[in-house]
Design an enzyme around this catalytic site. Structure first.
Site, PDB file in Angstrom:
ATOM      1  N   CYS A 235       0.744  -1.159   0.002  1.00  0.00           N
ATOM      2  CA  CYS A 235      -0.012  -0.084  -0.049  1.00  0.00           C
ATOM      3  C   CYS A 235       0.858   1.265  -0.091  1.00  0.00           C
ATOM      4  O   CYS A 235       2.116   1.249  -0.036  1.00  0.00           O
ATOM      5  CB  CYS A 235      -0.918  -0.051   1.042  1.00  0.00           C
ATOM      6  SG  CYS A 235      -2.269   1.097   1.045  1.00  0.00           S
TER       7      CYS A 235
ATOM      8  N   CYS B 120      -0.108   4.261   1.812  1.00  0.00           N
ATOM      9  CA  CYS B 120      -0.756   5.362   2.737  1.00  0.00           C
ATOM     10  C   CYS B 120       0.357   5.750   3.942  1.00  0.00           C
ATOM     11  O   CYS B 120       0.315   6.759   4.252  1.00  0.00           O
ATOM     12  CB  CYS B 120      -1.817   4.538   3.624  1.00  0.00           C
ATOM     13  SG  CYS B 120      -1.617   3.146   4.451  1.00  0.00           S
TER      14      CYS B 120
ATOM     15  N   LYS C 289     -12.308  -5.142   3.242  1.00  0.00           N
ATOM     16  CA  LYS C 289     -11.606  -4.184   4.148  1.00  0.00           C
ATOM     17  C   LYS C 289     -12.645  -3.032   4.347  1.00  0.00           C
ATOM     18  O   LYS C 289     -12.956  -2.335   3.618  1.00  0.00           O
ATOM     19  CB  LYS C 289     -10.263  -3.503   3.618  1.00  0.00           C
ATOM     20  CG  LYS C 289      -9.507  -2.696   4.570  1.00  0.00           C
ATOM     21  CD  LYS C 289      -8.241  -2.354   3.872  1.00  0.00           C
ATOM     22  CE  LYS C 289      -7.435  -1.501   5.010  1.00  0.00           C
ATOM     23  NZ  LYS C 289      -6.248  -1.077   4.214  1.00  0.00           N
TER      24      LYS C 289
ATOM     25  N   ARG D 242      -3.098   3.531  13.077  1.00  0.00           N
ATOM     26  CA  ARG D 242      -2.318   4.724  12.322  1.00  0.00           C
ATOM     27  C   ARG D 242      -1.404   5.396  13.374  1.00  0.00           C
ATOM     28  O   ARG D 242      -0.608   6.217  12.687  1.00  0.00           O
ATOM     29  CB  ARG D 242      -3.675   5.593  12.169  1.00  0.00           C
ATOM     30  CG  ARG D 242      -4.414   5.194  10.945  1.00  0.00           C
ATOM     31  CD  ARG D 242      -5.767   5.903  10.970  1.00  0.00           C
ATOM     32  NE  ARG D 242      -6.874   5.139   9.682  1.00  0.00           N
ATOM     33  CZ  ARG D 242      -7.888   5.070   9.471  1.00  0.00           C
ATOM     34  NH1 ARG D 242      -8.605   6.266  10.230  1.00  0.00           N
ATOM     35  NH2 ARG D 242      -8.682   4.464   8.437  1.00  0.00           N
TER      36      ARG D 242
ATOM     37  N   GLU E 178     -17.002  -8.109  -3.287  1.00  0.00           N
ATOM     38  CA  GLU E 178     -15.428  -7.795  -3.555  1.00  0.00           C
ATOM     39  C   GLU E 178     -14.686  -9.000  -3.433  1.00  0.00           C
ATOM     40  O   GLU E 178     -13.713  -9.270  -4.067  1.00  0.00           O
ATOM     41  CB  GLU E 178     -15.175  -7.037  -2.138  1.00  0.00           C
ATOM     42  CG  GLU E 178     -15.786  -5.649  -2.098  1.00  0.00           C
ATOM     43  CD  GLU E 178     -14.854  -4.695  -3.093  1.00  0.00           C
ATOM     44  OE1 GLU E 178     -13.676  -5.109  -3.479  1.00  0.00           O
ATOM     45  OE2 GLU E 178     -15.240  -3.483  -3.059  1.00  0.00           O
TER      46      GLU E 178
ATOM     47  N   LYS F 248     -11.188  -7.747   7.197  1.00  0.00           N
ATOM     48  CA  LYS F 248     -10.505  -6.925   8.088  1.00  0.00           C
ATOM     49  C   LYS F 248     -11.643  -5.812   8.325  1.00  0.00           C
ATOM     50  O   LYS F 248     -12.178  -5.243   7.468  1.00  0.00           O
ATOM     51  CB  LYS F 248      -9.353  -6.234   7.740  1.00  0.00           C
ATOM     52  CG  LYS F 248      -8.704  -5.202   8.497  1.00  0.00           C
ATOM     53  CD  LYS F 248      -7.526  -4.581   7.834  1.00  0.00           C
ATOM     54  CE  LYS F 248      -7.051  -3.562   8.671  1.00  0.00           C
ATOM     55  NZ  LYS F 248      -5.747  -2.953   7.975  1.00  0.00           N
TER      56      LYS F 248
ATOM     57  N   SER G 120      -5.909  -3.235  15.146  1.00  0.00           N
ATOM     58  CA  SER G 120      -5.338  -2.554  16.562  1.00  0.00           C
ATOM     59  C   SER G 120      -6.415  -2.235  17.414  1.00  0.00           C
ATOM     60  O   SER G 120      -6.153  -2.140  18.566  1.00  0.00           O
ATOM     61  CB  SER G 120      -4.556  -1.094  15.897  1.00  0.00           C
ATOM     62  OG  SER G 120      -5.649  -0.632  15.141  1.00  0.00           O
TER      63      SER G 120
ATOM     64  N   TYR H 223      -1.818  -8.855  16.913  1.00  0.00           N
ATOM     65  CA  TYR H 223      -0.521  -8.368  17.705  1.00  0.00           C
ATOM     66  C   TYR H 223      -0.655  -9.399  18.804  1.00  0.00           C
ATOM     67  O   TYR H 223       0.588  -8.741  19.566  1.00  0.00           O
ATOM     68  CB  TYR H 223      -1.100  -6.809  17.900  1.00  0.00           C
ATOM     69  CG  TYR H 223      -1.300  -5.909  16.775  1.00  0.00           C
ATOM     70  CD1 TYR H 223      -0.244  -5.452  15.905  1.00  0.00           C
ATOM     71  CD2 TYR H 223      -2.370  -5.739  16.213  1.00  0.00           C
ATOM     72  CE1 TYR H 223      -0.388  -4.779  14.967  1.00  0.00           C
ATOM     73  CE2 TYR H 223      -2.598  -5.038  14.865  1.00  0.00           C
ATOM     74  CZ  TYR H 223      -1.539  -4.459  14.318  1.00  0.00           C
ATOM     75  OH  TYR H 223      -1.937  -3.851  13.227  1.00  0.00           O
TER      76      TYR H 223
END
Length: 323
Positions: free
Chosen positions: A119, A121, A194, A204, A232, A247, A273, A312
């Site tokens: 990606c 971003c 997503k 972020r 999708e 996600k 997250s 995580y």
């Protein structure tokens, strides 16, 4: 004489419950995300994600050794560059931070699958996932940059390419780009479903990828939609995806199950997250049993149909499963 059924007979002991358990969570199910930052001697804990760190390359070998010892089979790499620009050129730089990290891991071991998040971003000055035109991301102008990113990641040694940008046609273009570059054996793990979720906030912070204007609702999905998710996923399978990611995971287990029912490919749940940080915050306040909650949550994702879980919590789970 009673006529009701005695379901409790199969719950009489821990041994009995273990014997008939339908869903098993294993270390081999886990993928651990890593945030690699340019610079030296950097190991910054992410304030909103206790226990998760941004690390520089000089800490990477130590991190990989720990993961190998825990038996975690795979990592997902995110890069945080020193400099950003309008087109995210650091993402497809042959010597970009993720490309360097891939080569370093592969020089250390071949026993770990390296998945490269594909990606822009983290690399764009505006924080969006492509080229900006008329105050929005231009789908078709962005696709060649994602292809270039995927190819340089494969050249560096990535085992799996995981495009997360949600541009229309991104799987088709990346698959063709990889094939043309000679990487026909490299699979694509598509972020097929997503959602434009509120659960991404801590990420972020970790990836330094907050949009500088607007939001991502023109390219990520509306959380209210189910059928759109199935469209999708179907498109990405037709375009060549080898894995499908859903996600976030926790609030979208119905989608995980429907995607799994419809598509005979590995389905990946991304335990994102915000899901991590909520559990950590409650645990640090003594409100929940972290181990019990995490194991229940991840087992539920597997029960819903996930074959693989990006989380995580992977290190903690690996330790708990060894006990």
């Amino acid at each position: 004489m009673t006529t009701f059924k005695r379901h409790r007979r199969l719950r009489n002991s821990a041994t009995m419950r273990n014997l008939i358990r339908e869903t098993e969570l294993k270390v081999n199910d886990l993928v651990y995300p890593l945030f690699i930052v340019e610079g030296e001697n950097i190991r910054n804990e992410v304030k909103s994600m206790p226990g998760v760190f941004q690390i520089s390359l000089d800490y990477l070998n130590q991190e990989i050794e720990e993961l190998l010892q825990l038996g975690i089979p795979s990592v997902l790499l995110f890069g945080i560059p020193k400099e950003k620009d309008e087109v995210g050129s650091g993402a497809y730089d042959e010597n970009g931070i993720v490309q360097q990290a891939i080569r370093q891991i592969k020089s250390q071991t071949n026993d770990l699958l390296v998945i490269a998040d594909t990606c822009l971003c983290e690399y764009t000055s505006h924080g969006h996932c492509g080229v900006i035109k008329d105050n929005d991301v231009d789908n078709d102008q962005s696709l060649p940059l994602h292809v270039k990113t995927a190819v340089t990641q494969a050249q560096a040694g990535a085992d799996i390419i995981a495009p997360s940008n949600m541009m229309d046609g991104f799987v088709k273009e990346i698959r063709e780009g990889l094939d043309e570059a000679g990487f026909t054996r490299i699979p694509v793990m598509s972020y097929a479903v997503k959602y434009a979720s509120s659960f991404y906030g801590p990420f972020r912070d970790a990836a330094d990828s907050t949009p500088q204007f607007g939001d991502r609702k023109t390219y990520q999905m509306d959380p209210a939609n189910r059928l759109e998710a199935l469209r999708e996923a179907k498109s990405d399978i037709e375009e060549g995806a080898d894995f499908l990611i859903v996600k976030p995971a926790l609030s979208y287990m119905d989608i995980i199950r429907e995607v799994k029912n419809q598509h005979p490919v590995p389905v990946v749940a991304y335990n994102v997250s915000g899901e991590y940080s909520m559990v950590k915050a409650a645990s640090l306040n003594g409100w929940i049993d972290e181990k019990a909650v995490v194991l229940e949550k991840l087992t539920s994702m597997k029960r819903a149909g996930a074959d693989i879980i990006i989380t995580y919590f992977a290190k903690d789970v690996a330790r708990w499963l060894q006990q």
